[in-house]
Design a protein around this motif. Structure first.
Motif, mmCIF file in Angstrom:
data_model
loop_
_atom_site.group_PDB
_atom_site.id
_atom_site.type_symbol
_atom_site.label_atom_id
_atom_site.label_comp_id
_atom_site.label_asym_id
_atom_site.label_seq_id
_atom_site.Cartn_x
_atom_site.Cartn_y
_atom_site.Cartn_z
ATOM 1 N N PHE A 276 48.980 46.562 43.704
ATOM 2 C CA PHE A 276 50.373 46.802 43.338
ATOM 3 C C PHE A 276 50.474 47.387 41.935
ATOM 4 C CE2 PHE A 276 54.054 45.214 40.947
ATOM 5 C CZ PHE A 276 55.080 45.846 41.640
ATOM 6 N N VAL A 277 49.765 46.786 40.986
ATOM 7 C CA VAL A 277 49.844 47.228 39.588
ATOM 8 C C VAL A 277 49.389 48.671 39.444
ATOM 9 C CG1 VAL A 277 48.934 46.854 37.256
ATOM 10 C CG2 VAL A 277 49.602 44.893 38.657
ATOM 11 N N LEU A 278 48.254 49.010 40.021
ATOM 12 C CA LEU A 278 47.727 50.373 39.885
ATOM 13 C C LEU A 278 48.565 51.386 40.646
ATOM 14 C CD1 LEU A 278 43.869 49.774 40.090
ATOM 15 C CD2 LEU A 278 45.271 50.204 38.061
ATOM 16 N N ALA A 279 49.113 50.984 41.804
ATOM 17 C CA ALA A 279 49.949 51.905 42.579
ATOM 18 C C ALA A 279 51.273 52.186 41.880
ATOM 19 C CB ALA A 279 50.208 51.346 43.976
ATOM 20 N N VAL B 151 35.845 44.073 48.483
ATOM 21 C CA VAL B 151 35.904 42.922 47.574
ATOM 22 C C VAL B 151 35.165 41.703 48.120
ATOM 23 C CG1 VAL B 151 38.056 43.645 46.510
ATOM 24 C CG2 VAL B 151 38.134 42.232 48.572
ATOM 25 N N GLY B 152 34.541 41.844 49.282
ATOM 26 C CA GLY B 152 33.777 40.732 49.823
ATOM 27 C C GLY B 152 34.673 39.625 50.351
ATOM 28 N N GLY B 153 34.110 38.394 50.437
ATOM 29 C CA GLY B 153 34.841 37.296 51.045
ATOM 30 C C GLY B 153 35.376 36.269 50.087
ATOM 31 N N ILE C 167 38.805 36.627 44.221
ATOM 32 C CA ILE C 167 38.656 38.067 43.980
ATOM 33 C C ILE C 167 39.609 38.844 44.880
ATOM 34 C CG2 ILE C 167 37.089 40.028 44.168
ATOM 35 C CD1 ILE C 167 34.821 38.174 43.366
ATOM 36 N N PHE C 168 39.774 38.371 46.121
ATOM 37 C CA PHE C 168 40.683 39.058 47.042
ATOM 38 C C PHE C 168 42.108 39.061 46.502
ATOM 39 C CE2 PHE C 168 43.825 39.019 50.428
ATOM 40 C CZ PHE C 168 43.474 40.150 51.143
ATOM 41 N N HIS C 169 42.574 37.908 46.007
ATOM 42 C CA HIS C 169 43.943 37.829 45.501
ATOM 43 C C HIS C 169 44.118 38.681 44.246
ATOM 44 C CE1 HIS C 169 44.763 34.939 48.541
ATOM 45 N NE2 HIS C 169 44.045 33.975 47.993
ATOM 46 N N LEU C 170 43.102 38.724 43.415
ATOM 47 C CA LEU C 170 43.150 39.602 42.240
ATOM 48 C C LEU C 170 43.175 41.062 42.672
ATOM 49 C CD1 LEU C 170 40.603 37.812 39.861
ATOM 50 C CD2 LEU C 170 43.101 37.910 39.608
#
Length: 393
Positions: A350-353, A335-337, A341-344
């Motif tokens: 969590f949502v996908l898992a 996701v880069g720096g 984007i990192f927090h998303l």
């Protein structure tokens, strides 16, 4: 002797399971972030909170297992047929999925670590002492220790049932006996027998199981104290509810703060025994609080949301078994720096898992072989069917 009246079905318990599996996934979705993310970031305390607050996850499942087993079996005759049925129902539905996923995860990790050279070498991984040792303590992958613990409790439960039925006075003392047994094992016996992976042994969690068993035995007397409703309210009960929730929130936040300081400073601010006690109160009160919340949700929430939570709870074992696969693949995304984007990305993990395993397990339910992977799963009832699903753990 007249047969005891059958205890009522409790659909709310699947809502408790739903919260339990959400907490499990939350811990695993945030674990690497808590360790690796910039500790001085503005949102770092939030990740610590989500991770540590959810530490009740496995203890609550164990608490619920004790509750359900003793709720279902305490009033039943203790016969060879009953015990045989007990083991047949539980061992079959948990051991086969456990073995399947133990082989799967161990093989997958060997392939990732060493690659594939030839069939003989790959088969050799499963014939080694290392594999057998990991299998017995549930360490073929990080989360499978929980299944080993539940199997151990299934072995112990009939003996505990026999004891409290043979000596009824023991039932009133189960909680403190469970606590003493847990502490004796953690701080004495585990060291005496040099048990490195103490988390793979049922006695490490005996307090939670015994507390659940106590409520299961005396549920019909305690239910009016557990349910938070106007008709159940009285000055004594309101005081008890306030004390319960105060203990839950105080120990939860204390544990979050203590771990936050540990991650920042590299050491704990108190002894391991006091930290253990805080964690135990956090987890046991969480079990009761979640039952209270589940009663309220079942009565007050939209029926669609309630049915969804019940279904998540009913499929929680399957979700537990396969959610690490989703997280492993998801973490390969770079996701880069960019912090937003990192927090998303973190939230998406969590949502996908949660959603992908839930969907996959649900799609497997109509097939007869689903029990090999996930044990019993909820299925649509035929028109006119009135039989209630089992609440057995």
């Amino acid at each position: 002797m007249a047969q005891a009246a059958k205890r009522p079905y409790l659909p709310e318990l699947d809502i408790v399971r739903a919260f339990g599996i959400m907490a499990v996934v939350m811990i695993h979705a945030t674990s690497s972030i808590v360790v690796r993310y910039d500790h001085h970031s503005t949102l770092y305390p939030l990740y610590v909170f989500l991770n540590i607050f959810s530490k009740f996850a496995v203890p609550v499942f164990i608490f619920l297992s004790g509750f359900v087993l003793f709720y279902n079996y305490y009033d039943k005759s203790f016969t060879a047929k009953t015990i045989g049925g007990f083991y047949k129902k539980r061992m079959g539905k948990i051991i086969i999925p456990f073995l399947f996923f133990s082989f799967f995860y161990f093989g997958a990790t060997r392939l990732v670590q060493f690659g594939f050279t030839d069939v003989q070498t790959f088969i050799g991984y499963f014939t080694s002492w290392s594999f057998l040792e990991k299998l017995l303590i549930g360490k073929t992958y990080t989360h499978l220790y929980f299944v080993v613990i539940i199997i151990q409790f299934y072995v112990l439960a009939p003996f505990m049932l026999y004891a409290v039925k043979r000596f009824p006075a023991l039932g009133k003392h189960m909680v403190w006996i469970g606590l003493m047994t847990q502490w004796l094992f953690i701080y004495k016996l585990a060291n005496v027998f040099d048990l490195i992976n103490r988390g793979s042994y049922a006695f490490t969690y005996m307090f939670y199981f015994a507390a659940g068993a106590f409520i299961g035995i005396y549920y019909m007397k305690l239910v009016d104290w557990i349910k938070v409703t106007k008709q159940h309210a009285s000055p004594q009960k309101i005081t008890a509810w306030i004390v319960l929730w105060t203990l839950f929130m105080t120990t939860s936040l204390a544990e979050v703060y203590l771990y936050y300081r540990f991650y920042m400073d590299g050491r704990f601010m108190m002894s391991s025994k006091l930290l253990e006690l805080i964690n135990e109160v956090h987890c046991v009160t969480a079990g009761i609080v979640l039952i209270q919340l589940s009663y309220w949700i079942y009565d007050a929430w939209n029926q669609t949301a309630v049915k969804a939570l019940i279904h998540i709870g009913a499929t929680s074992f399957g979700i537990y078994l396969i959610h690490p696969i989703v997280l492993y693949i998801y973490r390969e995304i770079n996701v880069g720096g960019n912090s937003i984007i990192f927090h998303l990305w973190a939230a998406g993990g969590f949502v996908l898992a949660m959603l992908i395993p839930w969907l996959f397990v649900s799609l497997c339910a109509p097939f007869k072989w689903h029990w090999i992977l996930f044990g019993p799963l909820p299925s649509k009832k035929k028109p006119g069917a009135t039989k209630q699903p089992s609440i057995e753990a």
